[in-house]
Each structure stands twice: as structure tokens, then as C-alpha cells.
Design an enzyme around this catalytic site. Structure first.
Site, PDB file in Angstrom:
ATOM      1  N   LYS A  92       0.803  -1.228   0.000  1.00 33.03           N
ATOM      2  CA  LYS A  92       0.000   0.000   0.000  1.00 33.03           C
ATOM      3  C   LYS A  92       0.836   1.279   0.000  1.00 33.03           C
ATOM      4  CE  LYS A  92      -4.161  -1.913   0.298  1.00 33.03           C
ATOM      5  NZ  LYS A  92      -5.205  -1.748  -0.719  1.00 33.03           N
ATOM      6  N   GLU A 114     -10.504   5.459   3.047  1.00 38.60           N
ATOM      7  CA  GLU A 114     -11.075   4.288   3.697  1.00 38.60           C
ATOM      8  C   GLU A 114      -9.957   3.272   3.928  1.00 38.60           C
ATOM      9  OE1 GLU A 114      -9.834   2.646   0.142  1.00 38.60           O
ATOM     10  OE2 GLU A 114     -10.766   4.607   0.442  1.00 38.60           O
ATOM     11  N   SER A 382       1.815  -9.783  -0.623  1.00 40.37           N
ATOM     12  CA  SER A 382       1.461  -8.364  -0.608  1.00 40.37           C
ATOM     13  C   SER A 382       1.635  -7.687   0.737  1.00 40.37           C
ATOM     14  CB  SER A 382       0.010  -8.182  -1.075  1.00 40.37           C
ATOM     15  OG  SER A 382      -0.867  -8.934  -0.255  1.00 40.37           O
TER      16      SER A 382
END
Length: 398
Positions: A92, A114, A382
């Protein structure tokens, strides 16, 4: 005309994508689109972004041959793209730094977003702290309970965390809440969407920020093995980590591509899974046309996944397009299979994966034994599982 990689001028990938907005959001989203169109061509913007990826995030992330896991499963060799080793512990941060830089370029003072598993929230709070911006994160109350360590991290980084009690109290409802606040107060605020979803330009912009994953993996595997992989595997909720890996290989027909979504507790029961690509139908949600888990009246279904970052009732429009044209295959794994894969990587390689990533690992574990020892699978790991260990311990009765 849509290619496998790029949307058309209206932001569509085939029949999916576009910009479906209430009037009050048309101008602020158009402002983002115009700013991104300039920034993506600005060498100074790109140079600053790439410098932060190297010196702040710690890129390139390693491509690791999981020899113990490979021996345990038999069959294909499994490489892990180690996004879990990035600063903040997941992929991210790649797009959050990009969005933060774009917000600052636009003269905005606040980031709003969010989050589901909390990794987007942590990464955005990190970017905000680095760039001197305020940060507000909307998070479903169910996810807050499951991901308490990440809530603490966001608050320590200076972000304001807003619990969302409406609807299913998970990721979709957090998106609704953040959109609502942005619609009423967008003049000095940048909405930093956390995946390849939402109105154009977000699906393309977030993908472009994440595409560093696949570019690195391609070069690393060519250096190690002298050839491309046979299979790519990544988890799919909204789909940013998956497109991050897939994009560099979309034109290589020899590379088979798998996106893995949550079958949850029961794929046949509404509200017990989040398998959009398997069970979804065309619809419109959060400013985009895509596949949506919905009833005959267009109302979104409640969703469930053991992984908070995957409990979303839609998917990025480029994924819907890749399924439609047959370039990528989308499969699902259950909560139970995910927990098994989580524990397997811990015990074989000493790596604690995120529950989101464990969905991809579970499918790799399915297919590796059916492949030859000379074949290669690349799995996008990830994120790391620090955020999940208390929840996993509870699930395992420990």
C-alpha cells in the site's frame, strides 16, 4: 481503444470503468484527473516519487525462492515477491506516497481515505506524516476490532480514525463514509482511494503507482532464471496488489495469471463470502461500472472474508475486463484454506504472511504439485501478518 493495460479516453476498460458520480463530486474528481494527467508526465514528480520508493520504502523488494515451501509441496518452484518487507509492511505504501505527492502538488492540506485491513490507512498516515499533511481514515467497526494493531499505528502516526457503524460495518461502508465526507468538504481535501477502484482516473492511477511490483519481479526473475515465470498468483479484493504484479506481464501470452478472491465460509451463501469475480454481475458502485455482488434490485450483498482487506463487494474495473477477455483467471479459496496456507508459510519459511496474501499462497499450494519441477510460480506476498496474529490465534483457539 482499450488495450490490456490502458483505459480508453473515457476511463473504460472495455465495458468496465468510467466515471459515475453525483453532481457534487464531478468537479473535484475532474480536478484529480487533470492533476494526475500533468504529474504522470512530469519528470520531476516521477523522480521525487522514485527516490522515495528507493530511500524511504526500501525498494526494490526482494524476489525470494521459497525452497522449503517448494520441497514441501513438490512440483513448481515458488518465488515470493516480498512486498511484506516494504516500510509499513505491505504494497500500500507504493500508491499512498504517490497520492500524497499529488495532493501536495494540488495544494491540498488533508488526506481522507477508507481502509479495511488497515494497511492502506497505516501507509496513508505514514505518507501524510512525511509530507506534512493531515489525515483522516474511515474504517468499519468490525475491521477495527479485527485489526487493532493497525488502528494504534494510524493514531500514533497522527491520523484521525473514524469508526463506521453503518451497513455491514466493513470496507464497503468505510468507502461510503469517506466519499460522503469528501463530497461535503473537498476544497482542501484529497480523497486517497486505497485500491484500483472508484471513478476514473483512480483505477489507472493506483495501478500505475503499483506497477513497480511487476517491473521489478520481471527484471529479478530474468536475472535469476533467465526467463519469465509460468504462473503469477495474487490476491484480489479491490485488486491493487494483483495489478501491480500482473501489469508487466499482460502482453506475455506464455505467462498464466491467477487472481484469488475470498470464498469465505460458504461460497453458496450470500454474506458468507466476497467472491465478486465468481458470483458478481455487472453494476455500478463507488463511481465505476464493474462486477458487483448485488441482488436483482442492485443492492449490494453483505460480504465476508477472514482477511479484512478483501471484504469488498466489487472489484477494480480492469480486473473485470481481464476476466471478460480471458487474459486472467479468477479463482476463490476458503477461510479454512487461507488459514492453512498462513500456517504453512510460517512453518516452512519463517515468514508470517498477511491473511490477504495467504489467499494467493493457498492457490499456489493447490497448483504447484500439478506442475513440473522446471516450472515457476511467482506469488505476490502483498503484506506481512503482524496485524493478523491476534485474530489468527483467536481463530485457531490459542
Amino acid at each position: 481503444m482499450t488495450s490490456l493495460t490502458n483505459a480508453d479516453e473515457a476511463g473504460f476498460f472495455g465495458n468496465h470503468g468510467g466515471r459515475f458520480l453525483p453532481p457534487q463530486l464531478e468537479a473535484p474528481i475532474a480536478e484529480v484527473a487533470a492533476a494526475w494527467a500533468e504529474a504522470r508526465r512530469d519528470p520531476d514528480f516521477q523522480a521525487e516519487y522514485e527516490a522515495l520508493l528507493a530511500d524511504y520504502v526500501g525498494r526494490p523488494s526482494p524476489l525470494f525462492l521459497a525452497e522449503n515451501l517448494t520441497r514441501h509441496l513438490g512440483g513448481a518452484r515458488i518465488y515470493l515477491k516480498r512486498e511484506d518487507l516494504n516500510h509499513t509492511g505491505a504494497h500500500k505504501i507504493n500508491h499512498c506516497l504517490g497520492e500524497g505527492l499529488l495532493a501536495r502538488r494540488m495544494g491540498k492540506r488533508r488526506l481522507i481515505a477508507e481502509t479495511g485491513a488497515g494497511q492502506h490507512g497505516v501507509a496513508l498516515a505514514t505518507a501524510a506524516a512525511l509530507l506534512g499533511l493531515e489525515c483522516e481514515i474511515h474504517m468499519g467497526s468490525i475491521d477495527i476490532a479485527k485489526q487493532r494493531p493497525n488502528v494504534v499505528r494510524m493514531e500514533l502516526l497522527g491520523a484521525k480514525v473514524i469508526p463506521v457503524e453503518s451497513g455491514g460495518r466493513c470496507l464497503k461502508d468505510a468507502v461510503d463514509s469517506a466519499f460522503s465526507v469528501f463530497a461535503s468538504d473537498h476544497h482542501d481535501t484529497f480523497f486517497a482511494i486505497g485500491s484500483v477502484v472508484g471513478p476514473d482516473p483512480y483505477p489507472s492511477m493506483i495501478r500505475d503507482f503499483q506497477a513497480i511490483i511487476g517491473r521489478e519481479a520481471r527484471a529479478q526473475l530474468l536475472a535469476k532464471e533467465g526467463r519469465l515465470p509460468d504462473v503469477l498468483v495474487a490476491s484480489v479484493g479491490g485488486g491493487s496488489n494483483a495489478l501491480g504484479l500482473f501489469t508487466a506481464f499482460l502482453e506475455d501470452d506464455s505467462v498464466r495469471i491467477f487472481g484469488v478472491e475470498p470464498a469465505g465460509k460458504d461460497l453458496d451463501v450470500v454474506g458468507e463470502h466476497a467472491a465478486t469475480m465468481t458470483m458478481g454481475t455487472p453494476g455500478t458502485l463507488h463511481g465505476m461500472r464493474t462486477l458487483v455482488l448485488q441482488d436483482d434490485d442492485g443492492e449490494t450483498w453483505p460480504v465476508h472474508s477472514i482477511a479484512s482487506g478483501l471484504d469488498y463487494p466489487a472489484v477494480g474495473p480492469q480486473h473485470a475486463f481481464l476476466k471478460e477477455v480471458g487474459r486472467a483467471e479468477y479463482v476463490s479459496v476458503s477461510d479454512a484454506e487461507t488459514l492453512e496456507a498462513f500456517q504453512l508459510l510460517c512453518r516452512t519459511e519463517g515468514i508470517i504472511p498477511a491473511l490477504e496474501s495467504s489467499h494467493a499462497l493457498a492457490h499456489a499450494a493447490r497448483i504447484a504439485p500439478t506442475m513440473g519441477a522446471d516450472e515457476i510460480i511467482v506469488v505476490n506476498l502483498s503484506g506481512r501478518g503482524d496485524k493478523d496474529i491476534d485474530y489468527v490465534a483467536e481463530k485457531l483457539g490459542r
